[in-house]
Design an enzyme around this catalytic site. Structure first.
Site, PDB file in Angstrom:
ATOM      1  N   CYS A  72      -4.714   2.397  -3.579  1.00 31.03           N
ATOM      2  CA  CYS A  72      -3.398   2.867  -3.092  1.00 31.03           C
ATOM      3  C   CYS A  72      -2.296   1.866  -3.408  1.00 31.03           C
ATOM      4  O   CYS A  72      -1.396   1.624  -2.593  1.00 31.03           O
ATOM      5  CB  CYS A  72      -3.426   3.196  -1.604  1.00 31.03           C
ATOM      6  SG  CYS A  72      -4.467   4.594  -1.220  1.00 31.03           S
TER       7      CYS A  72
ATOM      8  N   HIS B 104       0.876  -1.184   0.000  1.00 32.97           N
ATOM      9  CA  HIS B 104       0.000   0.000   0.000  1.00 32.97           C
ATOM     10  C   HIS B 104       0.910   1.229   0.000  1.00 32.97           C
ATOM     11  O   HIS B 104       2.018   1.188   0.542  1.00 32.97           O
ATOM     12  CB  HIS B 104      -0.856  -0.050   1.269  1.00 32.97           C
ATOM     13  CG  HIS B 104      -1.893   1.014   1.391  1.00 32.97           C
ATOM     14  ND1 HIS B 104      -1.598   2.279   1.819  1.00 32.97           N
ATOM     15  CD2 HIS B 104      -3.228   0.996   1.173  1.00 32.97           C
ATOM     16  CE1 HIS B 104      -2.711   2.999   1.854  1.00 32.97           C
ATOM     17  NE2 HIS B 104      -3.719   2.236   1.467  1.00 32.97           N
TER      18      HIS B 104
ATOM     19  N   GLN C 151      -4.326  -4.811   7.130  1.00 38.10           N
ATOM     20  CA  GLN C 151      -5.430  -5.663   6.665  1.00 38.10           C
ATOM     21  C   GLN C 151      -5.583  -6.935   7.490  1.00 38.10           C
ATOM     22  O   GLN C 151      -6.646  -7.546   7.475  1.00 38.10           O
ATOM     23  CB  GLN C 151      -5.226  -6.042   5.190  1.00 38.10           C
ATOM     24  CG  GLN C 151      -5.399  -4.899   4.217  1.00 38.10           C
ATOM     25  CD  GLN C 151      -6.827  -4.358   4.158  1.00 38.10           C
ATOM     26  OE1 GLN C 151      -7.792  -5.072   4.443  1.00 38.10           O
ATOM     27  NE2 GLN C 151      -6.971  -3.101   3.785  1.00 38.10           N
TER      28      GLN C 151
ATOM     29  N   LYS D 145      -9.736  -0.637  11.104  1.00 38.91           N
ATOM     30  CA  LYS D 145      -9.900  -1.807  10.238  1.00 38.91           C
ATOM     31  C   LYS D 145     -10.146  -3.079  11.056  1.00 38.91           C
ATOM     32  O   LYS D 145     -10.155  -4.185  10.519  1.00 38.91           O
ATOM     33  CB  LYS D 145      -8.663  -1.992   9.354  1.00 38.91           C
ATOM     34  CG  LYS D 145      -8.512  -0.901   8.293  1.00 38.91           C
ATOM     35  CD  LYS D 145      -7.404  -1.243   7.336  1.00 38.91           C
ATOM     36  CE  LYS D 145      -6.874  -0.060   6.575  1.00 38.91           C
ATOM     37  NZ  LYS D 145      -7.748   0.405   5.496  1.00 38.91           N
TER      38      LYS D 145
ATOM     39  N   ASP E  50       3.398  -4.477   7.856  1.00 44.85           N
ATOM     40  CA  ASP E  50       2.178  -3.691   7.727  1.00 44.85           C
ATOM     41  C   ASP E  50       1.022  -4.661   7.951  1.00 44.85           C
ATOM     42  O   ASP E  50       0.707  -5.479   7.086  1.00 44.85           O
ATOM     43  CB  ASP E  50       2.130  -3.065   6.328  1.00 44.85           C
ATOM     44  CG  ASP E  50       0.803  -2.374   6.059  1.00 44.85           C
ATOM     45  OD1 ASP E  50      -0.129  -2.505   6.876  1.00 44.85           O
ATOM     46  OD2 ASP E  50       0.692  -1.711   5.011  1.00 44.85           O
TER      47      ASP E  50
HETATM   48  N1  7TS Z   1      -1.608  -0.709   4.636  1.00 43.20           N
HETATM   49  C1  7TS Z   1      -2.533  -1.468   4.031  1.00 43.20           C
HETATM   50  C2  7TS Z   1      -2.198  -2.859   3.585  1.00 43.20           C
HETATM   51  C3  7TS Z   1      -3.813  -0.933   3.852  1.00 43.20           C
HETATM   52  O1  7TS Z   1      -4.737  -1.681   3.252  1.00 43.20           O
HETATM   53  C4  7TS Z   1      -4.093   0.384   4.279  1.00 43.20           C
HETATM   54  C5  7TS Z   1      -5.418   1.038   4.044  1.00 43.20           C
HETATM   55  C6  7TS Z   1      -3.087   1.098   4.930  1.00 43.20           C
HETATM   56  C7  7TS Z   1      -1.849   0.519   5.073  1.00 43.20           C
HETATM   57  C8  7TS Z   1      -3.298   2.485   5.458  1.00 43.20           C
HETATM   58  O2  7TS Z   1      -4.117   2.470   6.580  1.00 43.20           O
HETATM   59  P1  7TS Z   1      -4.562   3.831   7.280  1.00 43.20           P
HETATM   60  O3  7TS Z   1      -5.563   3.399   8.303  1.00 43.20           O
HETATM   61  O4  7TS Z   1      -3.350   4.444   7.864  1.00 43.20           O
HETATM   62  O5  7TS Z   1      -5.165   4.671   6.195  1.00 43.20           O
HETATM   63  N2  7TS Z   1      -6.144   0.454   2.996  1.00 43.20           N
HETATM   64  C9  7TS Z   1      -7.283   0.924   2.454  1.00 43.20           C
HETATM   65  C10 7TS Z   1      -7.930   0.226   1.449  1.00 43.20           C
HETATM   66  O6  7TS Z   1      -7.562  -0.850   0.986  1.00 43.20           O
HETATM   67  N3  7TS Z   1      -9.034   0.917   1.096  1.00 43.20           N
HETATM   68  O7  7TS Z   1      -9.103   2.036   1.838  1.00 43.20           O
HETATM   69  C11 7TS Z   1      -8.010   2.052   2.693  1.00 43.20           C
END
Ligand code: 7TS
Length: 411
Positions: free
Chosen positions: A369, A123, A206, A229, A203
């Site tokens: 992303c 991501h 997910q 999440k 990371d």
């Molecule tokens: N890493 C992964 C694998 C992700 O899927 C996401 C967000 C992030 C990092 C970033 O997370 P945040 O909470 O800091 O924004 N992924 C997604 C998605 O797949 N659709 O919307 C956000």
């Protein structure tokens, strides 16, 4: 693989609504999950009864807020089997956690000639921070390639062997790809990195709410995730880091709460985790996140994983019958985590998502992303259905029927 009780959906008030006159089918859990009543209540209870700043007051409410905040930290440590709650830094989420390590650890440790290794399935939030810090320090950024469709888009492990040289100082990789549905073998990847003396960052954005995670068994040095999440609130996340590493890293932000002493021209820092929590932290959401840990462990993470994987497998089978579909990641019948990304030559993902919304179905369409990965796969975008504890096989049938109808329109 067995499914959870469909009655779980009654724990989630947001699911009890109609969209476009149809019952809501929420399949955008990869973006954010819905919140159970216990999490919403914990948030309201904090503001109704205990609202106060932490670590600074000696009055009753401040002590209650501090106790609640620190109890959430201890619970966060237990959730991933960290050895010590000092290894838990509260952040805004995965993005801030990765930036913290990149800027703090990276600025103190990376030199020209050093390599930061990441993968092609990251991501942007586990990619751009490494672009930035390698550029700032003169270190080099390298990628473990994603193998082709025949290899189900898994990491190219032969290439990884060649890329893992003693110059690699850190290997950062996603546990669960938000676009491919691939669950990487985190313990195996960490062991390979350790063998060349590289640190590891996972990371877990997910995977955190979907798969059992034990940082000591995995053997990672850092792990980043977001509360929103995993049935928790937005605006709160965690950076796990081994204590010796965190205590050795310079602050990411400076100000109140993170210092031991301040003089006119010099200051000294507290040890981790306070060193990395400058300013008033997100007390309310940390306390509500505590309720999310309890909620998920009440169900059982192995059972959640089984449920998500079973639904994704059912979705793959149902969707693979649609004309012209291209499904990314593991093939139908092969193990995959709880999401399915797909594309049709006949219709753009944004059109699919807009039309599905009229049937009450929440999907995600776009590059998720993962722009460089999409380019490599030759796709402008995909549509993604991602599952959680409250989704049911009936909802997959609704999705398949809606997609069939949409494809007829575009045919
Ligand atoms: N890493 C992964 C694998 C992700 O899927 C996401 C967000 C992030 C990092 C970033 O997370 P945040 O909470 O800091 O924004 N992924 C997604 C998605 O797949 N659709 O919307 C956000």
């Amino acid at each position: 693989m067995s499914l959870l009780s469909p009655a779980l959906r009654f724990d989630f008030p947001a699911l009890d609504q109609h969209v476009g006159g149809k019952p809501l089918v929420y399949l955008d859990n990869g973006a954010t999950t819905q919140k159970p009543r216990s999490v919403i209540d914990a948030l309201a209870r904090f503001y109704e009864r205990n609202n106060s700043n932490v670590h600074r007051g000696l009055h009753a409410l401040s002590m209650r807020a501090t106790d609640g905040f620190e109890a959430a930290r201890a619970r966060a440590a237990k959730f991933i089997n960290a050895a010590d709650s000092a290894e838990i830094v509260f952040t805004r989420g995965t993005t801030e956690s990765v930036n913290l390590v990149a800027q703090s650890w990276g600025s103190a440790n990376l030199r020209p000639g050093d390599i930061v290794l990441i993968t092609e399935m990251e991501h942007h939030s586990n990619l751009v921070p490494w672009q930035q810090i390698t550029r700032q320090t003169g270190a080099t950024l390298k990628y473990v390639p994603v193998a082709g469709a025949d290899a189900e888009h898994g990491l190219d492990l032969d290439a990884l062997e060649k890329l893992l040289t003693p110059q690699v100082k850190l290997f950062a990789f996603t546990h669960l790809s938000n676009t491919l549905g691939i669950l990487n073998d985190a313990a195996r990847l960490c062991a390979k990195a350790r063998a060349v003396g590289a640190l590891t960052l996972i990371d877990a954005a997910q995977s955190i709410g979907h798969e059992p995670i034990d940082v000591q068994a995995i053997g990672c040095d850092f792990l980043a995730y977001s509360g929103h999440k995993m049935a928790g609130p937005t605006g709160i996340g965690v950076l796990y880091g081994k204590r010796a590493l965190l205590d050795d890293m310079p602050p990411y932000q400076t100000g109140g709460g993170m210092i031991s002493t301040v003089d006119w021209f010099e200051s000294k820092w507290k040890p981790a985790p306070e060193r990395f929590e400058a300013g008033t932290p997100n007390v309310a959401d940390a306390i509500a996140l505590h309720a999310a840990f309890d909620y998920l462990d009440g169900i059982g993470r192995p059972a959640i994983s089984d449920h998500d994987h079973a639904l994704a497998a059912q979705a793959c089978t149902a969707l693979s019958e649609l004309p012209g579909i291209r499904i990314l990641g593991p093939k139908t019948g092969k193990p995959r985590a709880g999401l399915v990304s797909f594309a049709f030559a006949a219709a753009h993902a944004h059109d699919i998502v807009t039309f599905a919304d009229q049937d009450g179905i929440a999907l995600r369409g776009g590059h998720h992303c993962n722009q460089p990965l999409m380019k490599k796969l030759g796709l402008p975008s995909t549509t993604r259905a991602s599952f959680y504890v409250y989704n049911t096989p009936e909802e997959i049938a609704v999705l398949a029927a809606s997609l069939r109808k949409i494809l007829k329109f575009f045919a």
